[in-house]
Enzyme design. Structure first.
Site, mmCIF file in Angstrom:
data_model
loop_
_atom_site.group_PDB
_atom_site.id
_atom_site.type_symbol
_atom_site.label_atom_id
_atom_site.label_comp_id
_atom_site.label_asym_id
_atom_site.label_seq_id
_atom_site.Cartn_x
_atom_site.Cartn_y
_atom_site.Cartn_z
ATOM 1 C CD GLU A 15 9.108 -34.857 -2.251
ATOM 2 O OE1 GLU A 15 7.521 -35.193 -2.527
ATOM 3 O OE2 GLU A 15 9.217 -35.252 -1.035
ATOM 4 C CB SER A 150 7.510 -38.334 -4.000
ATOM 5 O OG SER A 150 6.916 -36.946 -4.144
ATOM 6 C CE1 TYR A 216 4.286 -37.491 -8.555
ATOM 7 C CE2 TYR A 216 5.845 -38.940 -7.665
ATOM 8 C CZ TYR A 216 5.073 -37.940 -7.532
ATOM 9 O OH TYR A 216 4.561 -37.325 -6.166
ATOM 10 C CD GLU A 270 4.960 -42.276 3.826
ATOM 11 O OE1 GLU A 270 5.069 -41.334 3.037
ATOM 12 O OE2 GLU A 270 5.806 -43.219 3.455
ATOM 13 C CG ASN A 272 1.637 -35.145 0.672
ATOM 14 O OD1 ASN A 272 2.110 -34.083 0.807
ATOM 15 N ND2 ASN A 272 2.246 -35.657 -0.363
#
Length: 310
Positions: A15, A150, A216, A270, A272
């Protein structure tokens, strides 16, 4: 004398590119706010240089391994340098998808069924392993590296014949893999800033799920904030997010991803602990919804620094 802040960015993880974008957005913001801040790429400079260069605080903008897994936090505590975000233990657990789900499940939080695979279990013969291993999951499933962010290395598998290749892809990024039941539903994310649960965001993507491309590369991905949830749903989601955050012992700021199935049940996906801080990032969108500008957000995160002496 003004505090000298190191914005830790780049690094060696998969990442890296995203980390650099986040890091420089944070750096420019700090400078706009009159903070004495400098970029520090942990790939190119030994972290021990922070003390020699007389940095007072570390603003962590590293994503994935080496940034979110507790390792950099451990070095900073050894150097007695305060840092942003969660501590060593919470960071380490949160990057490990399986451990995170086990903790969530232990307090009755909703998590999807999964199968956990160690690389050593399938090294000799993947075909033989797949025959022996009976997956108690109905297709489709998501095959994920266990400790990546990601959505890197994730594959949606609809047929048994696709499973072998998906596992091989995931093994490029992690020695451990999670094969998780995939459900169609609406994807949401909840950002957390200190003790405050920010408004949820509804993520709309044309892809089958919110993958790397959706995050992205695709301009068609939409983020709705307010999310469109009714008051009861929003309240329920915030309660789940707070419990999920607290059981891991997280601090400072972060983001939790969930999915709402067709029976109106939320499932945790999840967490983060160092979410992106770019112009496409979700935490700044949530903060903006309650009147907190990007520059204010960056400063608030800095003020919630973990002090290693505490």
């Amino acid at each position: 004398m003004k505090k000298k802040v190191a914005v830790l960015l780049g690094g060696n993880s998969s990442e890296r590119k995203i980390s650099i974008a986040s890091g420089y957005a944070i750096l420019k913001s700090l400078i706009r706010s009159g903070i004495n801040a400098y970029p520090f790429d942990t790939r190119d400079f030994p972290i021990m240089q922070l003390k020699k260069q007389q940095f007072d605080i570390a603003y962590i903008a590293l994503h994935g391994k080496g940034g979110e897994d507790g390792s950099i936090q451990g070095v900073l505590e050894y150097l007695n340098i305060p840092y942003t975000g969660s501590g060593i233990m919470a960071s380490s657990i949160a990057l490990d998808k399986k451990k995170t789900k086990l903790l969530w499940k232990s307090v009755g939080l909703p998590v999807l069924p999964d199968v956990y695979i160690h690389k050593k279990d399938i090294l000799k013969n993947l075909d033989t392993f797949l025959i022996k291993k009976f997956f108690k999951l109905e297709y489709p499933v998501l095959v994920k590296p266990n400790d990546q962010g990601s959505s890197i290395g994730i594959t949606l598998v609809s047929l048994k014949d696709q499973l072998k290749n998906a596992i091989k892809i995931a093994l490029n990024y992690s020695n451990n893999i999670l094969v998780e039941k995939f459900i169609q539903g609406k994807e949401y994310t909840v950002s957390i800033l200190g003790e405050k649960i920010l408004p949820s965001i509804h993520i709309l993507t044309k892809n089958n799920f919110y993958d790397y491309t959706s995050k992205y590369e695709l301009s068609s991905t939409k983020y709705l904030c307010p999310s469109g949830l009714n008051l009861n749903q929003e309240k329920k989601l915030k309660k789940i997010a707070k419990q999920a955050w607290n059981i891991l012992g997280c601090n400072g700021y972060g983001r939790i991803d969930v999915i709402l199935d067709n029976e109106n049940k939320f499932w945790l996906l999840e967490i983060n602990t160092i979410p992106g801080m770019t112009n496409r990032s979700l935490l700044p969108i949530s903060a903006n919804a309650i009147g907190v500008s990007f520059d204010e957000l960056v400063l608030q995160i800095l003020k919630k620094t973990i002090f290693s002496t505490s």
